[in-house]
Design a protein around this motif. Structure first.
Motif, PDB file in Angstrom:
ATOM      1  N   ARG A 232       0.843  -1.198   0.000  1.00 20.15           N
ATOM      2  CA  ARG A 232       0.000   0.000   0.000  1.00 20.15           C
ATOM      3  C   ARG A 232       0.876   1.245   0.000  1.00 20.15           C
ATOM      4  NH1 ARG A 232      -3.988  -2.095   4.528  1.00 20.15           N
ATOM      5  NH2 ARG A 232      -5.214  -3.513   3.277  1.00 20.15           N
ATOM      6  N   ASP A 233       0.358   2.312  -0.559  1.00 21.01           N
ATOM      7  CA  ASP A 233       1.089   3.573  -0.590  1.00 21.01           C
ATOM      8  C   ASP A 233       1.312   4.099   0.821  1.00 21.01           C
ATOM      9  OD1 ASP A 233       1.315   3.618  -3.319  1.00 21.01           O
ATOM     10  OD2 ASP A 233      -0.441   4.890  -3.639  1.00 21.01           O
ATOM     11  N   GLY A 234       2.528   4.542   1.092  1.00 17.38           N
ATOM     12  CA  GLY A 234       2.851   5.152   2.375  1.00 17.38           C
ATOM     13  C   GLY A 234       3.082   4.177   3.511  1.00 17.38           C
ATOM     14  N   VAL A 235       3.092   2.876   3.240  1.00 18.52           N
ATOM     15  CA  VAL A 235       3.293   1.871   4.280  1.00 18.52           C
ATOM     16  C   VAL A 235       4.656   1.233   4.078  1.00 18.52           C
ATOM     17  CG1 VAL A 235       2.449  -0.296   5.246  1.00 18.52           C
ATOM     18  CG2 VAL A 235       0.829   1.392   4.425  1.00 18.52           C
ATOM     19  N   SER A 236       5.437   1.165   5.133  1.00 20.98           N
ATOM     20  CA  SER A 236       6.755   0.541   5.020  1.00 20.98           C
ATOM     21  C   SER A 236       6.716  -0.886   5.565  1.00 20.98           C
ATOM     22  CB  SER A 236       7.803   1.351   5.781  1.00 20.98           C
ATOM     23  OG  SER A 236       7.622   1.213   7.171  1.00 20.98           O
ATOM     24  N   VAL A 237       7.657  -1.678   5.114  1.00 21.53           N
ATOM     25  CA  VAL A 237       7.749  -3.067   5.576  1.00 21.53           C
ATOM     26  C   VAL A 237       8.013  -3.083   7.080  1.00 21.53           C
ATOM     27  CG1 VAL A 237       9.102  -5.193   5.407  1.00 21.53           C
ATOM     28  CG2 VAL A 237       8.468  -3.960   3.347  1.00 21.53           C
ATOM     29  N   ALA A 238       8.846  -2.166   7.558  1.00 30.18           N
ATOM     30  CA  ALA A 238       9.160  -2.119   8.990  1.00 30.18           C
ATOM     31  C   ALA A 238       7.918  -1.839   9.825  1.00 30.18           C
ATOM     32  CB  ALA A 238      10.224  -1.069   9.250  1.00 30.18           C
ATOM     33  N   ASP A 239       7.046  -0.946   9.344  1.00 27.08           N
ATOM     34  CA  ASP A 239       5.812  -0.643  10.082  1.00 27.08           C
ATOM     35  C   ASP A 239       4.910  -1.867  10.190  1.00 27.08           C
ATOM     36  OD1 ASP A 239       6.568   1.992  10.421  1.00 27.08           O
ATOM     37  OD2 ASP A 239       5.444   2.708   8.669  1.00 27.08           O
ATOM     38  N   VAL A 240       4.751  -2.573   9.084  1.00 27.33           N
ATOM     39  CA  VAL A 240       3.899  -3.775   9.084  1.00 27.33           C
ATOM     40  C   VAL A 240       4.517  -4.848   9.967  1.00 27.33           C
ATOM     41  CG1 VAL A 240       2.912  -5.600   7.656  1.00 27.33           C
ATOM     42  CG2 VAL A 240       2.953  -3.256   6.818  1.00 27.33           C
ATOM     43  N   ALA A 241       5.836  -5.010   9.885  1.00 21.99           N
ATOM     44  CA  ALA A 241       6.516  -6.015  10.707  1.00 21.99           C
ATOM     45  C   ALA A 241       6.327  -5.722  12.192  1.00 21.99           C
ATOM     46  CB  ALA A 241       8.000  -6.048  10.357  1.00 21.99           C
ATOM     47  N   ARG A 242       6.455  -4.467  12.575  1.00 23.71           N
ATOM     48  CA  ARG A 242       6.252  -4.081  13.982  1.00 23.71           C
ATOM     49  C   ARG A 242       4.813  -4.342  14.425  1.00 23.71           C
ATOM     50  NH1 ARG A 242       9.960  -0.221  13.433  1.00 23.71           N
ATOM     51  NH2 ARG A 242       8.575   1.181  12.325  1.00 23.71           N
ATOM     52  N   ARG A 243       3.864  -4.025  13.552  1.00 20.32           N
ATOM     53  CA  ARG A 243       2.450  -4.188  13.905  1.00 20.32           C
ATOM     54  C   ARG A 243       2.111  -5.652  14.188  1.00 20.32           C
ATOM     55  NH1 ARG A 243      -0.026  -2.265   9.409  1.00 20.32           N
ATOM     56  NH2 ARG A 243       0.673  -0.209  10.003  1.00 20.32           N
ATOM     57  N   TYR A 244       2.706  -6.568  13.435  1.00 18.93           N
ATOM     58  CA  TYR A 244       2.386  -7.990  13.595  1.00 18.93           C
ATOM     59  C   TYR A 244       3.434  -8.743  14.407  1.00 18.93           C
ATOM     60  CZ  TYR A 244      -1.280  -7.399  10.136  1.00 18.93           C
ATOM     61  OH  TYR A 244      -2.411  -6.995   9.468  1.00 18.93           O
ATOM     62  N   ASP A 245       4.425  -8.021  14.936  1.00 13.16           N
ATOM     63  CA  ASP A 245       5.493  -8.626  15.728  1.00 13.16           C
ATOM     64  C   ASP A 245       6.237  -9.711  14.928  1.00 13.16           C
ATOM     65  OD1 ASP A 245       7.101  -8.831  17.981  1.00 13.16           O
ATOM     66  OD2 ASP A 245       5.855 -10.408  18.866  1.00 13.16           O
ATOM     67  N   VAL A 246       6.610  -9.331  13.713  1.00 11.44           N
ATOM     68  CA  VAL A 246       7.378 -10.198  12.817  1.00 11.44           C
ATOM     69  C   VAL A 246       8.651  -9.437  12.462  1.00 11.44           C
ATOM     70  CG1 VAL A 246       7.372 -11.290  10.534  1.00 11.44           C
ATOM     71  CG2 VAL A 246       5.289 -11.177  11.834  1.00 11.44           C
ATOM     72  N   SER A 247       9.733 -10.140  12.220  1.00  9.54           N
ATOM     73  CA  SER A 247      10.951  -9.435  11.832  1.00  9.54           C
ATOM     74  C   SER A 247      10.822  -8.929  10.395  1.00  9.54           C
ATOM     75  CB  SER A 247      12.167 -10.349  11.959  1.00  9.54           C
ATOM     76  OG  SER A 247      12.151 -11.331  10.959  1.00  9.54           O
ATOM     77  N   ALA A 248      11.418  -7.777  10.135  1.00 12.37           N
ATOM     78  CA  ALA A 248      11.360  -7.195   8.793  1.00 12.37           C
ATOM     79  C   ALA A 248      12.010  -8.113   7.752  1.00 12.37           C
ATOM     80  CB  ALA A 248      12.006  -5.817   8.782  1.00 12.37           C
ATOM     81  N   PRO A 249      13.158  -8.758   8.042  1.00 10.88           N
ATOM     82  CA  PRO A 249      13.718  -9.688   7.052  1.00 10.88           C
ATOM     83  C   PRO A 249      12.779 -10.852   6.716  1.00 10.88           C
ATOM     84  CG  PRO A 249      15.392  -9.096   8.645  1.00 10.88           C
ATOM     85  CD  PRO A 249      14.095  -8.527   9.149  1.00 10.88           C
ATOM     86  N   GLN A 250      12.021 -11.319   7.712  1.00 13.53           N
ATOM     87  CA  GLN A 250      11.063 -12.400   7.451  1.00 13.53           C
ATOM     88  C   GLN A 250       9.975 -11.925   6.498  1.00 13.53           C
ATOM     89  OE1 GLN A 250      10.782 -15.867   8.702  1.00 13.53           O
ATOM     90  NE2 GLN A 250       9.626 -15.621   6.827  1.00 13.53           N
ATOM     91  N   LEU A 251       9.497 -10.708   6.714  1.00 13.17           N
ATOM     92  CA  LEU A 251       8.461 -10.142   5.849  1.00 13.17           C
ATOM     93  C   LEU A 251       8.995  -9.912   4.435  1.00 13.17           C
ATOM     94  CD1 LEU A 251       5.545  -9.367   5.859  1.00 13.17           C
ATOM     95  CD2 LEU A 251       6.149  -7.161   6.819  1.00 13.17           C
ATOM     96  N   HIS A 252      10.250  -9.486   4.314  1.00 19.48           N
ATOM     97  CA  HIS A 252      10.868  -9.350   2.991  1.00 19.48           C
ATOM     98  C   HIS A 252      10.965 -10.705   2.293  1.00 19.48           C
ATOM     99  CE1 HIS A 252      11.952  -5.163   2.558  1.00 19.48           C
ATOM    100  NE2 HIS A 252      12.357  -5.136   3.815  1.00 19.48           N
ATOM    101  N   ALA A 253      11.255 -11.756   3.058  1.00 21.24           N
ATOM    102  CA  ALA A 253      11.325 -13.108   2.478  1.00 21.24           C
ATOM    103  C   ALA A 253       9.949 -13.543   1.973  1.00 21.24           C
ATOM    104  CB  ALA A 253      11.849 -14.101   3.511  1.00 21.24           C
TER     105      ALA A 253
ATOM    106  N   ARG B 267       6.364 -12.837  -4.914  1.00 20.68           N
ATOM    107  CA  ARG B 267       6.755 -12.444  -6.277  1.00 20.68           C
ATOM    108  C   ARG B 267       7.159 -13.650  -7.108  1.00 20.68           C
ATOM    109  NH1 ARG B 267       9.447  -8.168  -3.654  1.00 20.68           N
ATOM    110  NH2 ARG B 267      11.395  -9.313  -3.785  1.00 20.68           N
ATOM    111  N   ASP B 268       7.789 -14.640  -6.460  1.00 22.37           N
ATOM    112  CA  ASP B 268       8.233 -15.844  -7.170  1.00 22.37           C
ATOM    113  C   ASP B 268       7.121 -16.868  -7.337  1.00 22.37           C
ATOM    114  OD1 ASP B 268      10.725 -14.690  -7.278  1.00 22.37           O
ATOM    115  OD2 ASP B 268      11.545 -15.853  -5.608  1.00 22.37           O
ATOM    116  N   GLY B 269       5.932 -16.573  -6.800  1.00 28.64           N
ATOM    117  CA  GLY B 269       4.804 -17.483  -6.950  1.00 28.64           C
ATOM    118  C   GLY B 269       4.789 -18.615  -5.938  1.00 28.64           C
ATOM    119  N   LEU B 270       5.624 -18.531  -4.904  1.00 33.75           N
ATOM    120  CA  LEU B 270       5.681 -19.586  -3.895  1.00 33.75           C
ATOM    121  C   LEU B 270       4.689 -19.373  -2.756  1.00 33.75           C
ATOM    122  CD1 LEU B 270       9.563 -19.865  -3.717  1.00 33.75           C
ATOM    123  CD2 LEU B 270       7.981 -21.306  -5.004  1.00 33.75           C
TER     124      LEU B 270
END
Length: 143
Positions: A48-69, A75-78
């Protein structure tokens, strides 16, 4: 009780029948397992526009690298996503007419043309991207 919460009970007495002091520790233990639809919802939220991966990761208590994975897996269809259009690129067709306009409009330098099914949208370069997203969504819903 949630499936990702385990309860540990330890007894500090060897006597049978009397537990003495009982300590109950609850909380997440070890690795958490996220259902596919929850991962997909988190990934879609990061696009979404204006939302960073770090913000979403913090909100759900997930690490940012995990969310990037998870984003990379989507994107790879997995990772199955409910809306494939959110992650894909828009196909672009470059016409060979040298930028000349058929309708003779002079003030639209830098304008792009978007075709959604049978609908043609001519977008000037100064158009608001948020409004364009709403227009395209409305056209998709109507067709």
């Amino acid at each position: 009780m949630d499936s990702d919460v385990q309860t540990y009970v330890s007894s500090h007495s060897d006597d049978e029948g009397y537990a003495g002091r009982i300590e109950v520790v609850t909380g997440p233990s070890g690795r958490r397992r996220w259902p596919e639809h929850v991962k997909a919802a988190m990934v879609l939220e990061t696009y979404r526009d204006g939302v960073s991966v770090a913000d979403v990761a913090r909100r759900y208590d997930v690490s940012a690298p995990q969310l990037h994975a998870w984003r990379r897996a989507a994107r790879d269809g997995l990772l199955p996503m409910p809306d494939d259009d959110a992650l894909g690129l828009v196909p672009v067709l470059v016409s060979g007419d040298g930028g000349s306009r058929r309708d003779g409009g002079a003030g639209d330098s830098g304008a792009i043309e978007i075709k959604v099914d049978d609908v043609r949208i001519l977008v000037p370069s100064t158009f608001d991207p948020g409004h364009l997203a709403r227009v395209i969504s409305a056209v998709r819903d109507a067709s």
